[in-house]
Design a protein around this motif. Sequence first.
Motif, mmCIF file in Angstrom:
data_model
loop_
_atom_site.group_PDB
_atom_site.id
_atom_site.type_symbol
_atom_site.label_atom_id
_atom_site.label_comp_id
_atom_site.label_asym_id
_atom_site.label_seq_id
_atom_site.Cartn_x
_atom_site.Cartn_y
_atom_site.Cartn_z
ATOM 1 N N SER A 86 0.802 -1.195 -0.084
ATOM 2 C CA SER A 86 -0.151 0.116 -0.029
ATOM 3 C C SER A 86 0.522 1.105 0.016
ATOM 4 N N LYS A 87 0.620 2.601 -0.422
ATOM 5 C CA LYS A 87 1.791 3.680 -0.904
ATOM 6 C C LYS A 87 0.702 4.297 0.059
ATOM 7 N N PRO A 88 1.636 5.437 0.935
ATOM 8 C CA PRO A 88 1.423 5.650 2.261
ATOM 9 C C PRO A 88 0.950 6.892 2.098
ATOM 10 N N ASP A 89 0.081 7.608 0.511
ATOM 11 C CA ASP A 89 -1.359 8.232 0.310
ATOM 12 C C ASP A 89 -2.596 7.594 0.647
ATOM 13 N N SER A 90 -2.513 6.434 0.520
ATOM 14 C CA SER A 90 -3.329 5.917 0.463
ATOM 15 C C SER A 90 -4.679 5.212 1.472
ATOM 16 N N VAL A 91 -5.881 5.576 1.057
ATOM 17 C CA VAL A 91 -6.579 5.303 2.117
ATOM 18 C C VAL A 91 -6.236 4.852 3.285
ATOM 19 N N GLU A 92 -6.310 3.267 3.106
ATOM 20 C CA GLU A 92 -5.654 2.114 4.209
ATOM 21 C C GLU A 92 -4.683 2.894 4.586
ATOM 22 N N CYS A 93 -3.581 3.540 4.419
ATOM 23 C CA CYS A 93 -2.589 3.540 4.756
ATOM 24 C C CYS A 93 -2.367 5.114 5.178
ATOM 25 N N GLU A 94 -4.072 5.960 5.702
ATOM 26 C CA GLU A 94 -4.192 6.777 6.642
ATOM 27 C C GLU A 94 -5.183 6.459 7.634
ATOM 28 N N MET A 95 -6.176 5.387 7.512
ATOM 29 C CA MET A 95 -6.949 5.001 8.553
ATOM 30 C C MET A 95 -6.106 4.103 9.336
ATOM 31 N N ALA A 96 -4.507 2.878 8.948
ATOM 32 C CA ALA A 96 -4.004 2.997 9.642
ATOM 33 C C ALA A 96 -2.962 3.881 10.516
ATOM 34 N N ALA A 97 -2.895 4.433 9.901
ATOM 35 C CA ALA A 97 -1.711 5.806 10.534
ATOM 36 C C ALA A 97 -3.015 6.128 11.859
ATOM 37 N N ASP A 98 -4.309 6.651 11.847
ATOM 38 C CA ASP A 98 -5.060 7.527 12.417
ATOM 39 C C ASP A 98 -5.585 6.338 13.199
ATOM 40 N N VAL A 100 -12.325 3.808 12.969
ATOM 41 C CA VAL A 100 -11.698 4.058 13.822
ATOM 42 C C VAL A 100 -11.952 4.175 16.199
ATOM 43 N N GLU A 101 -12.388 5.364 15.912
ATOM 44 C CA GLU A 101 -13.177 5.592 17.511
ATOM 45 C C GLU A 101 -13.748 3.815 17.699
ATOM 46 N N GLU A 102 -14.670 3.737 16.738
ATOM 47 C CA GLU A 102 -15.676 2.409 16.602
ATOM 48 C C GLU A 102 -14.563 1.076 17.364
ATOM 49 N N ALA A 103 -13.695 1.322 16.341
ATOM 50 C CA ALA A 103 -13.168 -0.699 16.341
ATOM 51 C C ALA A 103 -12.025 -0.012 17.727
ATOM 52 N N VAL A 104 -11.313 1.028 17.937
ATOM 53 C CA VAL A 104 -10.925 1.330 19.419
ATOM 54 C C VAL A 104 -11.733 0.929 20.458
ATOM 55 N N GLN A 105 -12.565 1.713 20.709
ATOM 56 C CA GLN A 105 -13.915 1.326 21.402
ATOM 57 C C GLN A 105 -14.588 -0.239 21.413
#
Length: 259
Positions: A82-94, A238-243
């Motif tokens: 996955s590229k750094p600017d991909s949706v999944e990378c941004e989601m992973a960082a968050d 992301v918040e739901e996943a952590v919850q």
Amino acid sequence: MTDSTNGRRRTEPERHRGAVTLRRESLPTSTADEKLLDSSNRREWKTKDAWRSLRILSEFVEGFDTLADLPPAVSVFGSARSKPDSVECEMAADLGAALAEAGYAVITGGGPGVMEAANRGATEAGGMSVGLGIELPFEQGLNDWVDVGIDFRYFFVRKTMFVKYAQAFVVLPGGFGTLDELFEAITLVQTKKVTRFPVILMGADYWSGLLDWIKQTLLKDGKVSESDLDLIQVTDDVEEAVQIIVDADAALAATDGKR
């Protein structure tokens, strides 16, 4: 890696085996897993596999000793491509940042792509960032955001560490390796080989075809049950996943307190 003679990054591949670093002509052409599982060299099994068992044991000892003092942790999986600017990378960082803020260490395979993004998110948020690398023919090494890193020779040792030290699995878009980790986790929970923990898919559009196939083929044909489908949760929040993870921890703690 930086070349100390001129300050430039070294571009040639290298492989680390404990204290040993291999480069250029010394790089092996096969992996330890390949040698272990290669049935064409049966004549070597009695002479070499006994020694390999000690090497395997040492990897378990190293992993257990290194990771035993981790805070509660979550294993995050996803594509190295996955590229750094991909949706999944941004989601992973968050996600990495949110997990760190909730008090969890983040464990990844230590590579680039989604793994690096999750490690970066955790590190930048002040959390513990762990990378469990693996010897591969195409050497990639641990990303720069890993605080605690272990390079494994054997996949099955590494997989044990992903499960043993995780309160949950979060799976972002990925390929065969990601699918392998996903289905192994589900199988371990389904067969009660591990205490049930959340398995969360993020990237609903990416996983929708797979989930439809599971429902329309596996479930319809009786290969899985309705309750098996409850082992997987899907969210892009992301918040739901952590919850989900926090709530599962609280429920487990309450159950343990009643025993």
